[in-house]
Structure formats: structure tokens, C-alpha cells
Design an enzyme around this catalytic site. Structure first.
Site, PDB file in Angstrom:
ATOM      1  N   TYR A 148       0.708  -1.025  -0.002  1.00  0.00           N
ATOM      2  CA  TYR A 148       0.018  -0.018  -0.006  1.00  0.00           C
ATOM      3  C   TYR A 148       0.830   1.267  -0.028  1.00  0.00           C
ATOM      4  CZ  TYR A 148      -3.764   3.465   1.549  1.00  0.00           C
ATOM      5  OH  TYR A 148      -4.333   4.572   1.744  1.00  0.00           O
ATOM      6  N   ASP A 247       9.186   2.869  -0.327  1.00  0.00           N
ATOM      7  CA  ASP A 247       8.415   3.174   0.425  1.00  0.00           C
ATOM      8  C   ASP A 247       8.787   2.990   1.900  1.00  0.00           C
ATOM      9  OD1 ASP A 247       6.105   4.238   1.863  1.00  0.00           O
ATOM     10  OD2 ASP A 247       4.756   3.627   0.058  1.00  0.00           O
ATOM     11  N   LYS A 277       4.318   9.200   8.559  1.00  0.00           N
ATOM     12  CA  LYS A 277       3.977   8.745   9.846  1.00  0.00           C
ATOM     13  C   LYS A 277       5.116   9.240  11.013  1.00  0.00           C
ATOM     14  CE  LYS A 277       1.312   5.223   8.094  1.00  0.00           C
ATOM     15  NZ  LYS A 277      -0.348   5.363   8.290  1.00  0.00           N
TER      16      LYS A 277
HETATM   17  N1  HOZ Z   1      -3.541   3.606   6.142  1.00  0.00           N
HETATM   18  C1  HOZ Z   1      -3.315   3.479   7.635  1.00  0.00           C
HETATM   19  C2  HOZ Z   1      -3.114   2.180   8.086  1.00  0.00           C
HETATM   20  N2  HOZ Z   1      -1.793   1.418   6.983  1.00  0.00           N
HETATM   21  C3  HOZ Z   1      -4.540   3.819   8.178  1.00  0.00           C
HETATM   22  C4  HOZ Z   1      -4.773   5.344   8.595  1.00  0.00           C
HETATM   23  C5  HOZ Z   1      -5.902   5.928   9.489  1.00  0.00           C
HETATM   24  O1  HOZ Z   1      -6.860   5.109   9.266  1.00  0.00           O
HETATM   25  O2  HOZ Z   1      -5.627   6.740  10.115  1.00  0.00           O
END
Ligand code: HOZ
Length: 439
Positions: A148, A247, A277
């Protein structure tokens, strides 16, 4: 008579949210769609503990999906943000904090010679892709099933995270032309990579891969004859004039001090890297960086346009810098030890209850798959017993532990996951393992 105030309980908040926010959430996994039930609405957090609108306290193993690596409301981070806020919230102009944050990243991560800050991981991967296409004059991008890279049109096919959680093949609204330019291969499949490059090498701008997949659960990049998968990808793209985008939105500054590159970056280097993050310490920061010649293609010096009003925002860079400064060797030792202890506690509880499981790691990052055999591909990850995870998840929540509400997400510890906190998790585990076992 005083007017009745709206209820602040989670169930009522969720009902109100569903009226004005699609599915009641601003990011799909949060809706608890795959595990069922009402998501607790969180009101405040400190260290490793969360509090919800119903008066419950939980040990947090989500950590805002990664950024809260020093725990919630960390004093140094909060103080840095408070001080920055006192100087102004946003200038839309260069400010000192963004230089310091970029310098810190360049100093840590060898392949990053220059870095541009954006506001999310999605923006980072989208922009890196644009640079790669401009640099090579080619259109095709290769990604791996289950990886992802944010909700970039070109990268949603067979994606992990929420796309996996909700068993979606990709996303509606992506044009056929965009989809045509994306080739999806099984993760770790060297033969598939080699034969694609043999056939279409001249069309491929880049391979983008998570440095260690962590959005279908965590997969350790496989080695063959002492050559890691990332190094193999780097050598393949080099032979064909394409680029490798690594990534590290999830693994960056978490898997190790230098992210996953610090674990397997020997004798090779990605051309571009993406971050998110942890780099924002809980405020919206993403970044992409890499070779100076590639980053030099960005406007205004170069022809690749990319911009953002809140890019390099003073509050966000203050939070990110304070977080990275807090992540010294001793912090990584604490994280590593908390992660290992927790893995052992989970393994013991599941083994005692007879629940098939496998725990996989990328440095201090890990996840638990509810199946016996190692998970090497997205197909493997999808073959786990998600119903067992759901039972486990709800029993843990009942026992005061907040796990990611999806079998396809990593678990996140912080430096605030001290022994007493881990003891609380240990206390919740036996019942949850029993629940997972009870079909
Ligand atoms: N894409 C996030 C987990 N891999 C979730 C993001 C969220 O819901 O804050």
C-alpha cells in the site's frame, strides 16, 4: 430550561458522524467495518494509554498507525509544538524548522541526498512517481500485490491496508489509462520481475515497493543466495534504466534508526525514498527524497511541478524534529525490547490456546497472522483466518487493549510501552487467545 446537549458517547457520536461524514470516518479502516461493532471515539491519550468517550482506558497498539513512537503527548514533542505555535501556525514561506528536519533525515538515511516535505505519505509516493516518470521519460510503474502506497490512483490496484481490509480489488474512479500504466506482481517473485523487465523493460519508469511490506501484515523481504529482495530490485531496475522507489512511510525511523534501509541496505541504494508517519511525530508530514540529480528535477529549478501550502509547516516540522531527536539509540533499544517481549507474550498465549499463528517482523515492527505457515505474499496474507482475528480483536478490546481493527495491519509499540503496560497486555491475552480458538 437548559437545552439538552448532544451526547458525547461513542455510539451517539458514531451515529451523528454517519450523517455528515461518509461511513462516519475520515479513513476507512477506522470504521471497524471488517471486525464489526462501534469504533470507540477517542478523547485523549498519554504515553501508551488511550481514553474514549465512554470512560474506558485502553493500552494502545495502534499509535496513530505509527507516528506515536515516543508515546502520546510526549513532553518534548508537545513543548516543541507549543513553542512553534506561539511563533505562528503557518507562513506559506520557508522557515528554519523545515531545514533542520531535512538535515536530520539526510544525516540518517544514506541514499537521501535531498528531501522535499509534503503533508502526507500519499503525496510523497505520488510525487516520487512523477519524478521517476519525468526522469526516465517512461510511463509504466510496477507495484507488488498487498503493498500500500497511499491512495494514489496509480497505486491502488491490489493494495494493502484498507483496500485489503475491505477485500476491494482496487478503487472505482481510477481511469483505464491510469490502470494500464500500473503492473502488479506478486511480492517476492523474482522470476516475475525478471520476465516483465525482459519483455517491457524499456517502458518501465520505476518499481515502487514498501521497504518491508507492512500493510498486508508484515513481511520480511526474502533473501536468495544472500541477496535480499530490495537489492535484487535495485539491480534489476539499474540494468534497464528504470528507478527503484523504496516506500518507508511505515518502516522509516521505526524498523531501525535508518528505517528498513538500516537493516538491509548494504551495497545497494534506492533511487528515491518516501516517508510519512514517524517523520511528523503525529502532525501531517510526508516526505520524498533521494539522489540529488533526481530531486533536482523538481520545480522551480526543474520541470516537475509539485507544491503545497502546508508543506514544511512550522508546527508539523517541530513535531517531526522533536520526535526524531527523541529517537536515539536507547529509544530504539527500548522499542526493540518492548516489541520482542510483546511478540513472545502473544506467541505464548496463542500457542497455549492452540491457535495457529505466525509472527513476522521488520526490525521493531511486527504483525501477527492467524495461520500456521509463513506469509510471503498477499495471497498468503488473505489465506489467514480473519474470523479468528476478529474474535481475538474484540476480546482484547474488552480486556482493555486497542489493536488495529484489521488482520492486515501491523501492530505498533512505543517507547512508552514499559513493563507495567506490557503486563496489562499479558493479562488480556489468555482470554483473547481462547476466544480466537473458539470457532
Ligand atoms: N493507512 C493506515 C493504515 N495502514 C490507516 C490510516 C488511518 O486510518 O488513520
Amino acid at each position: 430550561m437548559t437545552p439538552e446537549l448532544p451526547s458525547t458517547r461513542s455510539a451517539d457520536l458514531f451515529a451523528r458522524a454517519q450523517q455528515v461524514i461518509p461511513s462516519g470516518v475520515n479513513s476507512p479502516v477506522r470504521a471497524f467495518g471488517s471486525v464489526g461493532g462501534t469504533p470507540p471515539f477517542l478523547t485523549d491519550a498519554r504515553g501508551a494509554l488511550l481514553h474514549d468517550a465512554d470512560g474506558n482506558e485502553y493500552v494502545d497498539l495502534v499509535g496513530s498507525w505509527g507516528p506515536m513512537i515516543l508515546g502520546h503527548a510526549n513532553e518534548q514533542v508537545v513543548e516543541a509544538v507549543r513553542a512553534a505555535a506561539g511563533r505562528g501556525l503557518s507562513f506559506g514561506a520557508p522557515q528554519p524548522g523545515e531545514v533542520s528536519l531535512a538535515e536530520e533525515v539526510v544525516a540518517r538515511i544514506g541514499p537521501v541526498e535531498q528531501l522535499r516535505l509534503v503533508s502526507s505519505g500519499t503525496e510523497a509516493t505520488m510525487s516520487a512517481l512523477r519524478v521517476a516518470r519525468a526522469a526516465t521519460g517512461r510511463d509504466v510503474v510496477v507495484k507488488f500485490a498487498g503493498c500500500y502506497h497511499g491512495h494514489v490512483d496509480a497505486l491502488l490496484a491490489e493494495a494493502g491496508s484498507g483496500v485489503a481490509t475491505f477485500a476491494m480489488p482496487g478503487s472505482a474512479g481510477v481511469t483505464a489509462a491510469t490502470a494500464r500504466d500500473t503492473v502488479v506482481l506478486p511480492y517476492g517473485d523474482r522470476a516475475a520481475v525478471s520476465s516483465l523487465f525482459a519483455e517491457r523493460g524499456g517502458e518501465i519508469a520505476a518499481i515502487i515497493t514498501e521497504a518491508a511490506p507492512a500493510n498486508m501484515g508484515v513481511i520480511t523481504p526474502p533473501e536468495e543466495d544472500g541477496v535480499g529482495f530490495n537489492r535484487f530490485l535495485s539491480e534489476t531496475v539499474q540494468a534497464h534504466g528504470a528507478l527503484l522507489i523504496s516506500d518507508e512511510v511505515l518502516t522509516g525511523f521505526r524498523a531501525s534508526r535508518e528505517g528498513h534501509y538500516g537493516i538491509d541496505g548494504q551495497g545497494w541504494a534506492p533511487d528515491l525514498m518516501t516517508f510519512g508517519k514517524v517523520i511528523g511525530g503525529g502532525l501531517p508530514v510526508g516526505a520524498f527524497g533521494g539522489r540529488r540529480d533526481l530531486m533536482g528535477l523538481l520545480a522551480p529549478a526543474g520541470p516537475v511541478y509539485q507544491a503545497g501550502t502546508l508543506s514544511g509547516n512550522p508546527l508539523a516540522t517541530a513535531a517531526g524534529l522533536a520526535t526524531l531527536q527523541g529517537l536515539d539509540e536507547s529509544a530504539y533499544a527500548t522499542l526493540g525490547s518492548a516489541s520482542r517481549t510483546l511478540q513472545q507474550l502473544v506467541a505464548d498465549a496463542l500457542t497455549t490456546a492452540g491457535v495457529p499463528h505466525v509472527i513476522q517482523t521488520a526490525g521493531t515492527l511486527f504483525s501477527v497472522f492467524f495461520r500456521e505457515q509463513p506469509v510471503m505474499t498477499y495471497a498468503d496474507a488473505k489465506a489467514q483466518d480473519t474470523a479468528a482475528f476478529t474474535r481475538f480483536f474484540h476480546a482484547m478490546l474488552e480486556g482493555g487493549v486497542y489493536l488495529p481493527p484489521s488482520a492486515f495491519e501491523a501492530w505498533f509499540v512505543s517507547t512508552a510501552h514499559t513493563e507495567p503496560v506490557l503486563d496489562r497486555i499479558a493479562a488480556a491475552l489468555p482470554a483473547a487467545a481462547k476466544a480466537a480458538a473458539a470457532a
